[in-house]
Scaffold this motif. Sequence first.
Motif, PDB file in Angstrom:
ATOM      1  N   GLU A  43     -17.768  52.306 -13.684  1.00 15.63           N
ATOM      2  CA  GLU A  43     -16.750  51.324 -13.603  1.00 15.63           C
ATOM      3  C   GLU A  43     -16.276  50.893 -12.078  1.00 15.63           C
ATOM      4  O   GLU A  43     -16.015  49.592 -11.716  1.00 15.63           O
ATOM      5  N   MET A  44     -16.356  51.856 -11.353  1.00 13.18           N
ATOM      6  CA  MET A  44     -15.969  51.381  -9.849  1.00 13.18           C
ATOM      7  C   MET A  44     -16.847  50.724  -9.098  1.00 13.18           C
ATOM      8  O   MET A  44     -16.397  49.901  -8.579  1.00 13.18           O
ATOM      9  N   ASN A  47     -16.647  47.110 -10.304  1.00 15.96           N
ATOM     10  CA  ASN A  47     -15.594  46.394  -9.704  1.00 15.96           C
ATOM     11  C   ASN A  47     -15.786  46.191  -8.076  1.00 15.96           C
ATOM     12  O   ASN A  47     -15.372  45.054  -7.717  1.00 15.96           O
ATOM     13  N   GLN A  56      -9.481  47.648  -9.564  1.00 16.37           N
ATOM     14  CA  GLN A  56      -9.822  48.933  -9.282  1.00 16.37           C
ATOM     15  C   GLN A  56      -8.582  49.756  -8.836  1.00 16.37           C
ATOM     16  O   GLN A  56      -8.316  50.669  -9.201  1.00 16.37           O
ATOM     17  N   GLY A  82     -15.257  53.402  -2.744  1.00 16.10           N
ATOM     18  CA  GLY A  82     -13.893  53.295  -3.521  1.00 16.10           C
ATOM     19  C   GLY A  82     -12.535  53.158  -2.358  1.00 16.10           C
ATOM     20  O   GLY A  82     -11.633  52.501  -2.939  1.00 16.10           O
ATOM     21  N   CYS A  85     -10.486  49.412  -2.145  1.00 11.72           N
ATOM     22  CA  CYS A  85      -9.242  48.591  -2.471  1.00 11.72           C
ATOM     23  C   CYS A  85      -8.137  49.431  -1.994  1.00 11.72           C
ATOM     24  O   CYS A  85      -7.050  49.604  -2.809  1.00 11.72           O
TER      25      CYS A  85
END
Length: 222
Positions: A43-44, A47, A56, A82, A85
Motif C-alpha cells: 500500500e505504501m 502511494n 499515505q 516512507g 510524506c
Amino acid sequence: MHIGLIGGVGPAATEVYYRALVRAFAAANRKLALTIVHADAREMVANLEAGRAIEQAAIFAGYVDQLRASGCDAVAVTSMGGHFCMSELERVSRLPVLSAVPALNTYLAASGARRVGVLGTRAVMLSKLYGVNSVEVVIPSAEDIDAVHSSYVTLATSGNASPDQCSYFHAAARKLHENGNADAVVLGGTDLSIAFRNTVLPFPVLDSALIHVEAIAHAAMN
C-alpha cells in the motif's frame, strides 16, 4: 521515552531497527520501551509511486494513533521511502515524529565525506535524500534510476535478497563510487542492508537505518 515504530515497510528494515535499538539500549544499560505496528508495504509503495503523500500520511497517522494508545511518546517510520510524506505526516500526527532526514544530515556532516552516492527508491534518489545538504549527493544515471528503484521495491516487499540482487546492488554502489566519484555510498533504502551483509567494498557503505536508529535511541535516552 516509549518509542513507537511504524514497521512492515518493509519487514527486513523493521528487524534491523528492532535489533539495533535492543543493542543500543543494552549497551547503555537502559531499559527499552518499544511498540511496533505493522504497516502494509505494498500500500505504501503504491502511494509512493502515485505521489499520494496526503493519503499515505493519513494512513500513517492512523498507526500513530494506535501507538499513542499503547503509551508511546514519539514515533518513527522505518522506511526512507516512507519519508516521502513526512511533512504531511508531521502536520497531522498526534505524536512527535522522529524523522531520519535531520539525522542523516547531521551524520553526513561529521562523516568526513564530501560527496556521497545514494541507492533506494526513486523518491529518495531524485530528492537526494529529501534535501540533505551537508554533503554533495550524487545519484545513479537517468537510465539506471528506474532499474534501481524497481529492484529495491522487489527486495523491500519480499524481505529477502537473492545472490543476483546482491550482486546488482554491489555493482550499482561501485558505479556511484567509480563513475560518480562518491566518497561513500548511503543505503537510502532501509532494507538494503540485507544485500550488503558480510560484504567488504573499497569505500564506505553507510546504512540509513542504523543512522536513524542512533538518532532515535539518543532522543529516547535524553
